[in-house]
Scaffold this active site. Structure first.
Site, short mmCIF file in Angstrom:
data_model
loop_
_atom_site.label_atom_id
_atom_site.label_comp_id
_atom_site.label_asym_id
_atom_site.label_seq_id
_atom_site.Cartn_x
_atom_site.Cartn_y
_atom_site.Cartn_z
N LYS A 165 0.82 -1.21 0.00
CA LYS A 165 0.00 0.00 0.00
C LYS A 165 0.85 1.27 0.00
O LYS A 165 0.47 2.27 -0.63
CB LYS A 165 -0.96 0.01 1.20
N THR A 166 1.99 1.27 0.69
CA THR A 166 2.84 2.46 0.71
C THR A 166 3.39 2.74 -0.69
O THR A 166 3.45 3.89 -1.13
CB THR A 166 4.00 2.28 1.71
N ASP A 206 -3.66 7.89 4.43
CA ASP A 206 -3.17 6.54 4.70
C ASP A 206 -3.83 6.02 5.98
O ASP A 206 -4.28 6.79 6.83
CB ASP A 206 -1.64 6.59 4.88
N GLU A 207 -3.90 4.68 6.13
CA GLU A 207 -4.49 4.03 7.32
C GLU A 207 -5.88 4.62 7.62
O GLU A 207 -6.20 4.95 8.75
CB GLU A 207 -3.56 4.20 8.54
N GLN A 225 -7.79 -4.49 9.58
CA GLN A 225 -6.72 -4.06 10.48
C GLN A 225 -7.13 -2.85 11.31
O GLN A 225 -6.28 -2.10 11.79
CB GLN A 225 -5.45 -3.75 9.68
N ARG A 264 2.02 -10.44 10.68
CA ARG A 264 3.36 -9.85 10.75
C ARG A 264 4.42 -10.86 10.36
O ARG A 264 5.58 -10.50 10.09
CB ARG A 264 3.68 -9.36 12.18
#
Length: 873
Positions: free
Chosen positions: A38-39, A225-226, A256, A626
């Site tokens: 995503k980044t 973002d987020e 998330q 993770r």
């Protein structure tokens, strides 16, 4: 379009490319699963808007949730569009951007540009002082109220856009009413000090655009973002910025969303679709992080929420090793296993995996104590992720207090701290008298002290004039330097020299040398800021109230106060080779080759104090995703809680996985052979180790394994002290092909015994006992003294080291344990064995007086409890 961006676009998968090149005039939601890049997509979209659609960087607002994320975006954009273009972007956190807007246009809503940003610690002190007025009322009603509870309630109210009056109207009891009154008093206190707390930055930012919506005309595209972690005020701010051009791109993952306790509202995703009816939704489902097996287990957990937005995760990586689902008797057993399993994986990978490749993710920090002890016992270096923040350290806050007071003499927290550092024998009563006298004269505390020093105002009682003879001239010198645009590093050097701050630390702090190094690091930070401040903080292009540009000091203070996620010394050293212990929340956005998630039990997952079960499930999903190559999920049948050992059950998040998905977990620790290591190397994009290196590493690892056994052999038993045979079965089945095994308590020296965490496949191996089979007791040899009880109570006796002979008058007592584990613990104490703080260890039982370790934290000597990690303010 430049060659760099063109090359990046060619590396995107189909959906990533769709997201990057989407028409900027149509609102866009990018729902990006973990590890889906995503980044990369977000930064590429910013670059595409600048280069392909010719938007000016200064007309783009890119919002992140942490300074670390903003820095990463800035670094990537430097490569894509160049440093000069990147500097023009409005890029930063919601709080940093609001601080920028308020410095520039705050006068529109009655703010001065000299406001101070009050950190959480100072806010708590203000609440503590205000709460004193309610002591009598609370005692009379037999109520208790903590400052943290008050501050949390106020913060949540601000995040939802509620005023103190709104909170009072909603009050359901006396506590709620008191909190509402404290909210009003707290707001007034901040106003008098010309200060804003972190939540106020958003509140006043929204208020600014409510009053003057045309101030957002500059924003032609806003990217967030987020997005799943935005609260009500942040969402309103996004709407305000996008109100004129209605060009929005957001990236988030509802799976998330784990910050509901901070007022984050995952419902903003559906709200956006109502506010922007033409909104396009693109899902990024290709995971570039984890093996297929890890993704399968993670999806099996989160997909139990039938209300979630359905999306999948796919990967090009190999299926890989199944995640291990392990059961242990108590938490010490669990911790011991994790520590030794880390060593095993390091050895079996020939060092391809190092300490920093391992993470232990916890639901809350309190679970770390036993794990830290086990890691220390095995000499495994470790660190706690997101430990004490640099700008929260005592010595840093001391220096910042001087700087804040120079910039804003009304800021009481800075005054109260700086006035007595180093000590000037000015106590709380004197400070209170100064503040009261200053308020009566409508002066700042510093204006009053300067008047007392110069004889223009009468002294207060107790007298302070003689105690401030060095402080006032220093403050005046610093203020002159700052107003003339003096460099911040010079201001700091002047402070520490004039106050002899190094000597102060030497006299008052046992770890003064470390703290002094932190002061030097603050100067380094200030020096970096002085050379290129835009690398650290978004600069408001604004003039001060008197028409002069913002001073370097004010901009520096803004940068330091907004560095809420600045890393501690260990964290900022990316080369630190240590196992990471972290909460699941703090681990979000990070990844490790190997992840352990212990304590997956009812009451922990979901946490008993959180009513949002769906969010707790998502938190476990975040923890599992993770992991890149190995994932271990474990739970205990018993765990100590509030000093009592209580029965525990596996989390419903695991036990209620649909029957057709049960096999996503394995009931044994993984076999780590050459083929497995080759697959792991591919996932991690590393070179596989040479066979010779692996052999050497496994021989060194054999310090607690039988030297004659090859650790790459799946039948190998890595624990030298393991007992095989009836009564020594671990809490999970010895066969990979069985249904989930029932727990078999170990009838050994206490409940902490691990028998064989790597079950043998040998047909000659005796089968594990069932509940109906009689258990063969294991003998325990201990020395017990015949000495009479002393006046101070019964004598505690320590089992003898292997090299020792029984003490005079001692008898060898052979005792067997056929009772439950708790009874075994009591029985050992009755024998007089000395308890140590060490984590329980597997022991060779029935070997006579040569036994050194007795399990359950009992030791024959030589082992010292791990020292507690020193806490720094």
């Amino acid at each position: 379009m430049n060659d760099t961006l063109s090359a990046v676009l060619k590396t995107l998968n189909e959906r990533q490319y769709q997201a990057v090149t989407h028409n900027p005039e149509i609102p866009l939601q990018i729902l990006a699963g973990p590890g889906s890049g995503k980044t990369k997509v977000l930064t590429s979209r910013v670059a595409y808007l600048v280069q392909e659609h010719k938007l000016r960087p200064s007309d783009i607002c890119a919002v992140t949730f942490t300074n670390k994320a903003a820095s990463e975006m800035r670094e990537r954009l430097n490569l894509l569009i160049g440093e000069e273009q990147t500097k023009k972007l409005r890029l930063g956190t919601f709080h940093a951007l609001c601080a920028r807007f308020l410095r520039q246009w705050g006068k529109t809503i009655g703010l001065t540009d000299r406001f101070t940003i009050c950190d959480a610690d100072e806010s708590k002190k203000i609440i503590t002082n205000l709460l004193k007025a309610y002591d009598g009322q609370l005692k009379a009603r037999r109520l208790t109220l903590q400052p943290g509870e008050v501050l949390s309630s106020i913060s949540n109210a601000k995040a939802k856009g509620l005023s103190s009056a709104d909170l009072f109207a909603q009050a359901e009891n006396d506590i709620h009413q008191i909190i509402a009154e404290l909210y009003a008093s707290y707001t007034e206190a901040l106003k008098k000090m010309n200060a804003l707390d972190f939540d106020d930055l958003l509140v006043y930012g929204v208020r600014l655009y409510d009053k003057e919506p045309t101030l957002a005309a500059w924003c032609q595209h806003v990217l967030v973002d987020e997005f799943q972690d935005t609260n009500s005020m942040q969402y309103r701010l996004m709407l305000q910025l996008a109100a004129i051009h209605r060009c929005v791109s957001v990236v988030g993952d509802p799976d998330q969303s784990i910050y509901g306790w901070r007022a984050a509202d995952v419902g903003n995703i559906s709200a956006m679709q109502k506010n922007f009816t033409d909104c396009k939704q693109i899902m990024l489902e290709h995971n570039y992080r984890s093996t297929g097996a890890i993704l399968g287990a993670s999806i099996a957990i989160v997909s139990q929420d039938t209300s979630r937005i359905q999306k999948a995760l796919v990967t090009d990586h190999a299926q890989g090793t199944k995640p291990a689902l392990l059961t242990f008797a108590i938490e010490q057993t669990e911790a011991n296993f994790i520590a030794k399993e880390i060593k095993r994986l390091v050895a079996c990978s020939g060092g391809m995996l190092s300490w920093k490749d391992f993470a232990i993710l916890l639901r809350f920090n309190a679970l770390s104590r036993t794990l830290e002890a086990a890691l220390q016992k095995e000499s495994i270096p470790n660190r706690v992720l997101a430990g004490h923040k640099f700008f929260e350290r005592l010595e840093i806050k001391d220096i910042l207090a001087y700087l804040q007071l120079i910039d804003n003499p009304n800021y009481v927290p800075a005054f109260s701290r700086a006035i007595n550092v180093p000590s000037r024998s000015i106590g709380e009563k004197t400070i209170a008298a100064v503040l009261e006298a200053a308020a009566s004269r409508e002066k700042s505390p510093m204006e009053l002290l300067e008047g007392i020093y110069e004889g223009r105002y009468p002294d207060v009682k107790p007298a302070v004039k003689g105690k401030i003879r060095e402080f006032i001239p220093l403050h005046q010198q610093l203020r002159t330097m700052a107003n003339e645009g003096g460099a911040v590093p010079d201001l700091i050097r002047h402070i520490i020299t004039a106050t002899r701050y190094e000597d102060h630390l030497r006299k008052t702090q046992p770890d003064w040398d470390t703290r002094w190094e932190n002061v030097q690091e603050l100067i380094n930070y200030a020096q970096q800021f002085d050379q290129d401040p835009e690398d650290i903080v978004e600069l408001p292009s604004v003039e001060g109230e008197d028409g002069a540009p913002e001073t370097p000091l004010r901009l520096f203070l803004q940068a330091s106060m907004l560095s809420t996620d600045t890393e501690s010394d260990d964290d900022k050293n990316k080369d630190t080779n240590k196992v990471v212990l972290s909460t699941c929340h703090a681990a979000k956005g990070l990844e490790w080759p190997v992840v352990f998630v212990p304590g997956v039990e009812q009451g922990i997952f979901p946490f008993y104090r959180n009513d949002d079960v769906a969010e707790e499930r998502r938190l476990l999903y975040v923890a599992c995703t993770r992991a890149q190559a190995f994932l271990y999920v474990s739970y205990c049948s018993k765990r100590m809680t509030a000093g009592e050992i209580k029965d525990r059950t596996i989390s419903d998040f695991i036990s209620k996985i649909p029957a057709d998905q049960k096999k996503v977990f394995d009931k044994a620790a993984p076999i780590v052979g050459p083929k497995c290591i080759e697959e792991v190397a591919k996932v991690l994009r590393r070179d596989p180790p040479d066979t010779d290196i692996v052999e050497k590493a496994t021989k060194e690892f054999g310090s607690f394994a039988p030297p004659r056994e090859n650790l790459l052999d799946p039948n190998a038993n890595i624990y030298k002290n393991t007992i095989r045979g009836p009564g020594s079965h671990l809490a999970f089945s010895s066969s990979r092909n069985t249904e989930p095994a029932t727990f078999q308590p170990a009838r050994m020296a206490g409940i902490a015994s691990i028998a064989n965490p790597y079950p043998t496949r040998s047909s000659s191996q005796p089968p594990p006992p069932s509940q109906s089979q009689p258990q063969t007791p294991h003998p325990l040899m201990a020395w017990a003294s015949n000495k009479p009880k002393s006046a101070s109570g019964p004598k505690k006796f320590r089992p003898m080291p292997s090299s020792s002979q029984p003490p005079a008058g001692a008898t060898a007592t052979l005792s067997t344990f056929q009772s439950t584990s708790i009874d075994s613990l009591k029985a050992m104490k009755n024998l007089g064995a000395t308890e140590t703080a060490g984590a329980p260890d597997m022991v060779a039982l029935g070997r006579g007086a040569g036994t050194k370790r007795l399990g359950m934290g009992f030791s024959a000597g030589g082992y010292k409890p791990p020292s507690k990690r020193a806490k720094q303010e």
